[in-house]
Every structure is written in C-alpha cells, then in structure tokens.
Design an enzyme around this catalytic site. Structure first.
Site, short mmCIF file in Angstrom:
data_model
loop_
_atom_site.label_atom_id
_atom_site.label_comp_id
_atom_site.label_asym_id
_atom_site.label_seq_id
_atom_site.Cartn_x
_atom_site.Cartn_y
_atom_site.Cartn_z
N GLU A 106 2.20 -1.49 4.85
CA GLU A 106 0.82 -1.84 4.52
C GLU A 106 0.40 -1.03 3.31
OE1 GLU A 106 -1.86 -0.93 7.70
OE2 GLU A 106 -0.92 -2.36 9.06
N HIS A 126 -13.41 11.54 -5.02
CA HIS A 126 -12.14 11.38 -5.72
C HIS A 126 -10.96 11.90 -4.93
CE1 HIS A 126 -14.60 10.65 -9.28
NE2 HIS A 126 -15.30 11.71 -8.94
#
Lengths: 291, 386
Positions: free
Chosen positions: A209, A247
């Site tokens: 995935e 981030h």
C-alpha cells in the site's frame, strides 16, 4: 511444507470466549486448526467450544503445550496479551485486533524480538496454510493448497490475491496478512525470508500500500536475497495526497513512500509489478510462465 | 486527530516547554482588551486552523497597533483560510491567537514522529528552521539531525546532548535544550502523539529557546485513554461528511470524481479506486465500511456517498471475510428503498456468502446491477458515470 503454520501446530486463543473469537475459532476448528483451548481471565475451568478455558497463557501452555496463540482481545488489552504470550514462551502470536495504539506497538515489537516470538499483526486477517490450518478470519473456501506464497498489508486485498491464484489453479503454500498498522509485528522482509526458504513456495505475491517505506525496503531485500519470482501490486497509486499538518511526516521519509517510488524500487529488484488489483492471477501466470 | 496551535501550546506550557504569553479569542470585540494585557508594542496574530502554510496564506501577521489587530480579527474570524496544505475551500477560522512579539536571532526546527522504518520514536532537529524545511530535508538531508528514543527506557539527556552538539548550540542554550528535549518526548509519550512539531524553535536575541509555533497530531487509536486530548477535538476543522462517517465508524475521504465507492477494507478500497481510474473513471470518494458492516451501516454509508451531488454512479465492492455478503445485500436493498437511489448501482460481491448475496440482489427487482468480477464491475460503473 509451508511457513509458520501447519496442521500439527498447537494453537490456543486469547480472548477465547468473546463473540468474534468464538465465531472464528469455530470456523478454524472446522478447517482443521489444532486449537487446544483458550484463555479468558476469570473464566478458567469453563469449557468453550468443547475445549478448556484457562485464566492465563502460562496455565494454558502447561496443560496443552501450545506454541501458537491467536489473539482477539480488545485493542486496549492487546499490549498486555501479546506480552503475556511472548513471556510465557509462545513462539507464534497472531493478533487480529485493529486499533492498537502505536506507542504500545513500539514496546511490544522490541519485547517480542528480545523474547524470540514471531508476531503477525495486529490489524490483520491472520495466516493460513491452505488444506491444513488457519489462524485468522479469512474465508477459507477461496483457498487452494498450492505453490504461491502470499504476503499482504491489507485484509481484503489478500483475499483478492488468494481468489485469483486459486482461480488460475496455482493455489497457495501459505498466506500471511502482516497488517496495515505503522508498526507491524512482522515485516515483508521477515516473511519473504521464510518463503524463500520454503520448498513448497515457488512464487511470491506481495501486496503493498502507499505510505511508509516497507515496500522499498522489501525491494532491496528481494534484489539481494530472493531468487523466486515475486509479483507485486501496490494499492493507492491513484490516491490523491491528503490534507496534512506540518512537515515531520515528509521529512522522516525524505519524500519517499509514493506509489511511483515503490514501483520503481520493485522494478529495479526484478519484481513483476501490476497496476490493477484484478491482474494478480494473470501477473503470476506471466511472471512464472505457468500459463 | 489534529490539535490547534493554541491547544498544543497549552500542553507545552503544562510540560514546562518555553512558550510566549498569549491569549486566544473567538470574537473581534475582545482582541484589543486582551492585547493590552500583553505588554509591548508588537504582537503576533495567528489564525487557528488545522493546516500548515498559514504564514504564506496571510493567516499570520506581526502587527504594531490595536487597529491592525482588530482588522486582522475582522478579516479572518468566521472566514476560511486556504493554504497549500488545505483543499480549495480551506479551513474555517473560529479562533485567533494573540501573542506578545519576541526578538528573534535565529530559527531552528524541532520535530518528533513515529518512524516506521526504524520502528522508533525519532526526534529531528535542524539549524535550518522555517518554512522551507521540507526542501532542506529533500535536498540537504545531512542538515537534519535525528536521534531515536529507546521504547523500553524512554528519553535520556545523552540523546539531547548529542542533538545540541550537532546543532552547535551555545553552552548557555544546551541545558535549556536538554530540558526541552526531555519534556517534548515525555509529552509525546504520555499523550499518545503521532507527530509533534516546533517550527520554528526560536533563539531569542537574549539567547533563549522559545517555541514559536506548535503542531500536534494525536494517535486516534489511543483516544480512549486520552480524555483531556479528546475534549480538544474541533469538529469544525473536519470535513462534515468525514466527521459524520466517523460517527458510524466508517472511514470516508471525499475526492473530486463522480463514482461513489463503498468497499470493505482500506487496501481494497484503494485498489478499487485504482481500477476505476485504469478504465478511465474518477472516484468521488474513498469509503471503507470496515469489517463489522451491518445493514444499518451500509445504509448510512449510502447516504454519505449520495450526499455528494457529483456522484453519477455507485460501485459497491465487497470481499466478504468477516462481513457476510448477504448482510451487505440486505443493507443495500434497505438503503436503496429508503433513500430512493436515482443513480445506477453496480455491485460486486465475493467471498463469505457471495452467492446468497447476489441472489438477494437479483430477486429484489431494484435497479441494481450485479457484476461477476472486479474488472466487469469497474467497466460497468465507468460506463454508467459517463
């Protein structure tokens, strides 16, 4: 041969008397799994599904000599249940439960490694050696004893890979759902190593995935260590990047983890990659020449 | 689950991490009174939304008059802020944080996250703090320093010292940094965080460390044991359909296309989106009905999918493992009857009781097309959506 599990494997179930455990243990017993009893604290001495219930894993091992445990307890109890099994000397632990806190798993993973316990899951469909034994929740009728080893991060995509390899007549040696959580008990690499060493397994299907870099690490391992044909599908190629915060996620992965990068790494390792979940069976036929 | 900056800073304060004095307001009337209580001639005003990139989007300003504070509050409160980390609609601004302004000598980066690769809680730090940190990470990864926390032993000051040395902090800052590091990791662990980020971590002109911004994401699986955090949830920051879906234990993400999808399992749901796009279609959503789907859940999932009026066709792809296909079929019929579905519905059932499920659907005389394979289902739904 097969990996991890066969009809001789001595299995107990933790959370044995719960409704999910009851349903799936009944199906597993019908399939031939050598379940010898279960653990539900406080219910020791009772009989459930015709099998003895124990208060602890230690007590269960003493009476049954079990080496494997299938865990169905609620997420908040998984950490203590897995550690109880590992500390009692269980060597194969399969945890089906989803929703286990990640920080619990960081600790569990380190302890299982130290104690030498092989943990599969959590948040997984479990494992099956077709025709012999299953520890999990997969629909057994789609399986066929055979020569393809299947490893997957996703439950229902595992079934997709199983059905297609059965429809083509190839069958499966063993199928291992490693689970979709950030910190799985076993990685692709752990299972690839076992399939590479297993005589019955002639080809390996790896279903990944997007997210994380497990597939990239697996690709590097395959390149250097796996001689059997590997067929891989990565789900989520077309998934758009989601809303996000901050981030740190991007920094830790250094911009890696996209489906393109995973495919590139797999191609470089000589893996036969496919783009559609409907092409898994065909992909195996092409990669192996089994036709 | 995400927290607002002001909520994250409340936690910082509790864990003795250095933050400036601040107030959070939800109406423009109060801003000037509160700014007066913060001494000084300059303030930072910050729109509180669950997204990064606020500065570049105008959601953060340094102001030097009460009029400017009022103007900022009037501009943003009740409106949406669009940043590069949000969608086109943006996130609603319901609160504004007013802080006293500090003189900044330098800006560092400090973050913590669960690293899947090393299977550790990893703390990252860099001299190059600020808005371009991701670029630094991809172009100059050697400028990002990392230490891993032992899952059994917890954080220690040796790791902190190591980072402080790599960051070339002055001796007066090293002790502050060690305290900050230990507090940060303890906060992360005790509150079950998934991500914590301080960007920038400022060095003030007096040489002290100060957490100027704060981002926290919490592990949703651990909310059952984090009551304080759960009380901080702000539903206004979540997509309404996503929030409704989560009440039903459905995992839903809205997308741009016109094919509604209902699938069991996250992997297969992504796989279904992949195959729709291979045949030239475009999914309107990701929806995982989960392992324990019953007819009620299926009906709710249907309602959520159809509340998006871009949806021209629906694909239901179920591979029954735990979930039984006849249960899903009954749910589909109930939902189609109850809400009067007007778009074509293509269903592919496989696995546990699939034959029974398909029979229930074909006997229903409703406009439901049963597909025999995933490929056929994808082709049919793409055709119906054109």
């Amino acid at each position: 041969m097969s990996i991890l599990l066969n009809k001789e494997t001595r299995v107990i179930c933790q959370g044995f008397t719960g409704s999910q455990a009851t349903m799936h243990c009944r199906q597993s017993l019908d399939y031939g799994t050598n379940i010898l009893g279960g653990v539900t604290p406080g219910k020791g001495g009772q009989v459930h599904l015709g099998l003895p219930v124990f208060n602890s894993v230690n007590a269960a091992i003493e009476k049954t000599s079990a080496t494997a445990s299938l865990i169905f307890v609620p997420a908040r109890f998984c950490k203590s249940s897995i550690l109880e099994a590992a500390e009692a000397g269980i060597s194969l632990i399969v945890c089906i439960t989803e929703g286990v806190p990640t920080l619990d798993m960081l600790e569990v993973k380190v302890r299982c490694d130290q104690l030498g316990a092989r943990l599969i899951g959590p948040n997984c469909p479990g494992i099956i050696t077709p025709g012999e034994s299953k520890m999990g929740i997969m629909p057994s009728e789609i399986h066929l004893p055979g020569k393809v080893g299947i490893i997957s991060r996703s439950g229902t995509l595992t079934y997709e890979a199983v059905k297609q390899t059965s429809d083509f007549g190839f069958g499966q040696s063993s199928c291992i759902g490693i689970g979709g959580d950030p910190i799985p008990g076993s990685s692709f690499i752990d299972i690839l190593r076992l399939f590479q060493g297993d005589e019955q397994t002639e080809a390996i299907v790896m279903v990944g995935e997007i997210g994380g870099t497990a597939e990239e690490s697996a690709a590097l391992y395959i390149k250097n260590n796996v001689t059997k044909p590997v067929i891989s599908y990565i789900a989520g190629v077309t998934a758009p990047p989601g809303k996000r915060m901050g981030h740190a996620g991007a920094i830790i992965s250094g911009g890696k983890g996209t489906a393109e990068e995973k495919f590139a790494a797999l191609l470089d390792a000589g893996v036969h990659t496919i783009k559609s979940p409907a092409d898994i069976g065909r992909g195996v036929a092409e990669a192996t020449g089994w036709g | 689950m995400n927290l607002h900056e002001y909520q994250a800073k409340e936690l910082f304060k509790k864990f003795n991490m250095p933050v400036t004095e601040s107030y959070v307001v939800d109406t423009a009337e109060k801003v000037v009174d509160l700014a007066e209580e913060l001494n000084g001639k300059k303030w930072v005003v910050k729109a509180q939304v669950h997204a990064g990139g606020r500065g570049k989007a105008g959601g953060v300003e340094v102001v030097d008059s009460y009029e400017s504070i009022e103007k900022f509050a009037n501009k943003w409160l009740g409106n949406n802020l669009v940043t590069f980390q949000t969608d086109d609609i943006g996130q609603p601004v319901n609160k504004i944080l007013i802080e006293s302004c500090s003189d900044i000598a330098d800006e560092l980066y400090l973050g913590a996250v669960i690293d899947r690769a090393s299977q550790r809680l990893v703390v990252m730090a860099s001299r190059e703090g600020g808005i371009d940190i991701e670029e630094v990470a991809s172009k100059n990864p050697e400028k990002i320093f990392k230490v891993a926390v032992d899952p059994l032993k917890g954080p220690n000051s040796t790791e902190a010292n190591e980072l402080a040395t790599l960051l070339k902090l002055e001796s007066s800052q090293v002790d502050q940094f060690i305290d900050l590091y230990l507090s940060l990791v303890n906060l992360f662990i005790s509150k079950d965080l998934a991500l914590l980020e301080i960007n920038p971590l400022a060095i003030t002109s007096e040489g002290n460390l100060l957490c100027l911004d704060a981002k926290i994401n919490v592990d949703s699986n651990a909310l059952y044991r984090q009551k304080e955090i759960l009380a901080m949830r702000d539903v206004s920051q979540e997509d309404q359909r996503e929030a409704l879906a989560s009440e039903w234990d459905l995992s839903y993400v809205a997308l741009e296309g016109n094919i509604g999808c209902m699938v069991n399992g996250a992997g297969l749901a992504m796989g279904t989106m992949d195959i729709i796009q291979i045949y030239g279609g475009s999914p309107a959503n990701f929806l995982d009905v989960g392992g324990a789907a019953d007819s009620k859940k299926v009906a709710e999932a249907f309602k959520i999918i159809l509340s998006d009026n871009h949806v021209k066709a629906v694909l239901i792809n179920i591979f029954g493992g735990i979930v039984r296909c006849d249960t899903i079929a009954e749910g589909i019929i109930t939902a189609v009857k109850e809400i009067g579905v007007k778009v074509p519905v293509i269903v592919r059932l496989e696995g546990n009781n699939a034959d029974l499920g398909s029979k229930i659907l074909s006997d229903s005389s409703l406009n439901i097309i049963s597909a025999t394979s995933l490929e056929e289902a994808a082709q049919l739904v793409v055709k119906s959506s054109k």
